[in-house]
Design a protein around this motif. Structure first.
Motif, PDB file in Angstrom:
ATOM      1  N   SER A  83      17.277  11.666  -0.398  1.00 25.45           N
ATOM      2  CA  SER A  83      17.814  12.996   0.589  1.00 25.45           C
ATOM      3  C   SER A  83      19.358  13.513  -0.037  1.00 25.45           C
ATOM      4  O   SER A  83      19.922  12.647  -0.688  1.00 25.45           O
ATOM      5  N   GLY A  84      19.532  14.691   0.501  1.00 26.44           N
ATOM      6  CA  GLY A  84      20.853  15.109  -0.261  1.00 26.44           C
ATOM      7  C   GLY A  84      20.755  16.313  -1.011  1.00 26.44           C
ATOM      8  O   GLY A  84      19.571  16.649  -1.431  1.00 26.44           O
ATOM      9  N   SER A  85      21.676  17.113  -1.435  1.00 27.28           N
ATOM     10  CA  SER A  85      21.549  18.114  -2.306  1.00 27.28           C
ATOM     11  C   SER A  85      21.378  18.168  -3.710  1.00 27.28           C
ATOM     12  O   SER A  85      20.658  19.039  -4.303  1.00 27.28           O
ATOM     13  N   THR A  86      21.457  16.842  -4.317  1.00 26.99           N
ATOM     14  CA  THR A  86      21.187  16.391  -5.498  1.00 26.99           C
ATOM     15  C   THR A  86      19.643  16.464  -5.702  1.00 26.99           C
ATOM     16  O   THR A  86      18.763  16.882  -6.619  1.00 26.99           O
ATOM     17  N   ASP A 144      17.137   9.295  -5.859  1.00 24.95           N
ATOM     18  CA  ASP A 144      17.866   9.109  -4.601  1.00 24.95           C
ATOM     19  C   ASP A 144      19.234   9.540  -5.455  1.00 24.95           C
ATOM     20  O   ASP A 144      19.645   9.639  -6.455  1.00 24.95           O
ATOM     21  N   GLY A 145      20.016  10.170  -4.255  1.00 28.61           N
ATOM     22  CA  GLY A 145      21.560  10.523  -4.824  1.00 28.61           C
ATOM     23  C   GLY A 145      22.464   9.378  -4.397  1.00 28.61           C
ATOM     24  O   GLY A 145      22.052   8.380  -4.021  1.00 28.61           O
ATOM     25  N   ALA A 146      23.830   9.630  -4.602  1.00 30.18           N
ATOM     26  CA  ALA A 146      24.866   8.742  -4.411  1.00 30.18           C
ATOM     27  C   ALA A 146      26.208   9.233  -3.619  1.00 30.18           C
ATOM     28  O   ALA A 146      26.296  10.520  -4.074  1.00 30.18           O
ATOM     29  N   ASP A 147      26.932   8.741  -2.912  1.00 30.48           N
ATOM     30  CA  ASP A 147      28.283   9.377  -2.725  1.00 30.48           C
ATOM     31  C   ASP A 147      29.281   8.456  -3.711  1.00 30.48           C
ATOM     32  O   ASP A 147      30.365   9.402  -3.706  1.00 30.48           O
ATOM     33  N   LYS A 160      25.858   5.037  -0.416  1.00 31.77           N
ATOM     34  CA  LYS A 160      25.077   6.073   0.063  1.00 31.77           C
ATOM     35  C   LYS A 160      25.006   6.512   1.668  1.00 31.77           C
ATOM     36  O   LYS A 160      25.716   5.560   2.354  1.00 31.77           O
ATOM     37  N   GLY A 161      24.750   7.472   2.228  1.00 31.77           N
ATOM     38  CA  GLY A 161      24.581   7.662   3.672  1.00 31.77           C
ATOM     39  C   GLY A 161      25.416   8.943   3.951  1.00 31.77           C
ATOM     40  O   GLY A 161      25.605   9.097   5.095  1.00 31.77           O
ATOM     41  N   GLY A 162      26.053   9.572   3.019  1.00 28.41           N
ATOM     42  CA  GLY A 162      26.726  10.750   3.549  1.00 28.41           C
ATOM     43  C   GLY A 162      25.958  11.763   4.154  1.00 28.41           C
ATOM     44  O   GLY A 162      26.605  12.520   5.227  1.00 28.41           O
ATOM     45  N   GLY A 163      24.811  11.857   3.995  1.00 27.85           N
ATOM     46  CA  GLY A 163      23.705  12.619   4.823  1.00 27.85           C
ATOM     47  C   GLY A 163      22.960  12.054   5.694  1.00 27.85           C
ATOM     48  O   GLY A 163      22.413  12.578   6.571  1.00 27.85           O
ATOM     49  N   GLY A 164      23.324  10.668   6.130  1.00 22.74           N
ATOM     50  CA  GLY A 164      23.102   9.941   7.495  1.00 22.74           C
ATOM     51  C   GLY A 164      21.503   9.783   7.342  1.00 22.74           C
ATOM     52  O   GLY A 164      20.818   9.314   8.163  1.00 22.74           O
ATOM     53  N   GLU A 198      16.434   5.696   3.511  1.00 24.36           N
ATOM     54  CA  GLU A 198      16.276   5.746   1.904  1.00 24.36           C
ATOM     55  C   GLU A 198      16.253   4.212   1.412  1.00 24.36           C
ATOM     56  O   GLU A 198      15.813   4.193   0.274  1.00 24.36           O
ATOM     57  N   LYS A 232      30.936  11.283  -8.935  1.00 26.34           N
ATOM     58  CA  LYS A 232      30.717  10.045  -8.128  1.00 26.34           C
ATOM     59  C   LYS A 232      30.947   8.903  -8.645  1.00 26.34           C
ATOM     60  O   LYS A 232      31.094   7.863  -7.847  1.00 26.34           O
TER      61      LYS A 232
HETATM   62  O1  DER Z   1      23.178  10.609   2.074  1.00 25.88           O
HETATM   63  C1  DER Z   1      22.821  10.043   1.067  1.00 25.88           C
HETATM   64  O2  DER Z   1      22.513   9.037   0.634  1.00 25.88           O
HETATM   65  C2  DER Z   1      22.736  11.157  -0.139  1.00 25.88           C
HETATM   66  O3  DER Z   1      21.616  10.536  -1.001  1.00 25.88           O
HETATM   67  C3  DER Z   1      24.038  11.391  -0.740  1.00 25.88           C
HETATM   68  O4  DER Z   1      24.365  10.055  -1.030  1.00 25.88           O
HETATM   69  C4  DER Z   1      24.117  12.209  -1.873  1.00 25.88           C
HETATM   70  O5  DER Z   1      23.961  13.511  -1.205  1.00 25.88           O
HETATM   71  P1  DER Z   1      24.444  14.611  -2.310  1.00 25.88           P
HETATM   72  O6  DER Z   1      23.354  14.493  -3.514  1.00 25.88           O
HETATM   73  O7  DER Z   1      24.155  15.751  -1.472  1.00 25.88           O
HETATM   74  O8  DER Z   1      25.793  14.454  -3.076  1.00 25.88           O
END
Ligand code: DER
Length: 224
Positions: A28-31, A83-86, A96-100, A105, A123
């Protein structure tokens, strides 16, 4: 803008690794947004994949792209998850978990033979902890759970969604936990998981198999 360009570059590099017939976990997330978009283009060109989305938001993106979705059977594994990362430290431990979405995930990552993390280079940090650790907790008597979390040495803050409390896809709350530097993310994860009322932490320790980072200068792939 440059941030989107970097996210898109990392995402599209990762999608190159998705082969015909693969079962794919979608983070999840914008990436990941860019990865779903690129994967959709490949599907429209004939790539055969099945995917499991890690949030309602990702599910909607995947459905819009015509990516076939499915649910794993008991014992069935995904070939690869993107998956993305914070925050990513030098040992490739990740917040991770910035997007909740970190509970779903992590379930998907744990059910995947390979976890590929895609992110902007910014990051990457020396030590985790500038970014608060998201911890999913059950809503029942949440204040008591927050008190137990605080005892692990942080300032926990219930995540808000404007005026209301943020509620995850699973109907739970998120506590954003502010620590100083986290030198032993494995120990902290175990400590948090042992607290009653805690469902899952956003600490992904030793889970990443490949990290693809992009910055203005290009895309770099790292293997822990
Ligand atoms: O919430 C998440 O775990 C997302 O993957 C976050 O860690 C990365 O979100 P971004 O790609 O929008 O920075």
């Amino acid at each position: 803008n440059q941030s989107d360009i970097d996210k898109k570059m990392a995402a599209e590099k990762a999608v190159e690794l998705i082969k015909d017939g693969m079962k794919v976990g979608l983070g999840s997330g914008s990436t990941v947004f860019w990865a779903v978009k690129k994967l959709g283009e490949e599907v429209q060109k004939g790539l055969e994949v099945q995917a499991v989305p890690s949030s309602v938001e990702t599910q909607k993106w995947a459905e819009k792209e015509g990516i076939p979705l499915f649910t794993l059977k008991q014992g069935e594994m995904l070939d690869v998850t993107l998956d993305g990362a914070d925050e990513i430290d030098k040992s490739f431990n990740i917040i991770k978990g910035g997007g909740g979405a970190h509970l779903r995930e992590k379930i998907i990552a744990a059910s995947s033979n390979t976890l590929i993390i895609i992110a902007e280079k910014r990051k990457q940090v020396q030590v985790l902890g500038k970014f608060p650790v998201p911890v999913e907790i059950v809503p029942f008597e949440a204040a008591s759970t927050l008190h137990r979390i605080a005892s692990s040495g942080c300032r926990p803050e219930l995540r808000k969604n404007n005026e209301d409390l943020f509620v995850t896809d699973n109907g739970n709350y998120i506590a954003d936990c502010f620590y100083d530097s986290i030198y032993y993310p494995d120990l902290l994860h175990e400590k948090l998981k042992s607290l009653v009322g805690v469902v899952e932490t956003g600490l992904f320790v030793g889970m990443a198999d490949k990290i693809i980072l992009a910055d203005g200068g290009g895309v770099h792939t790292y293997t822990p």
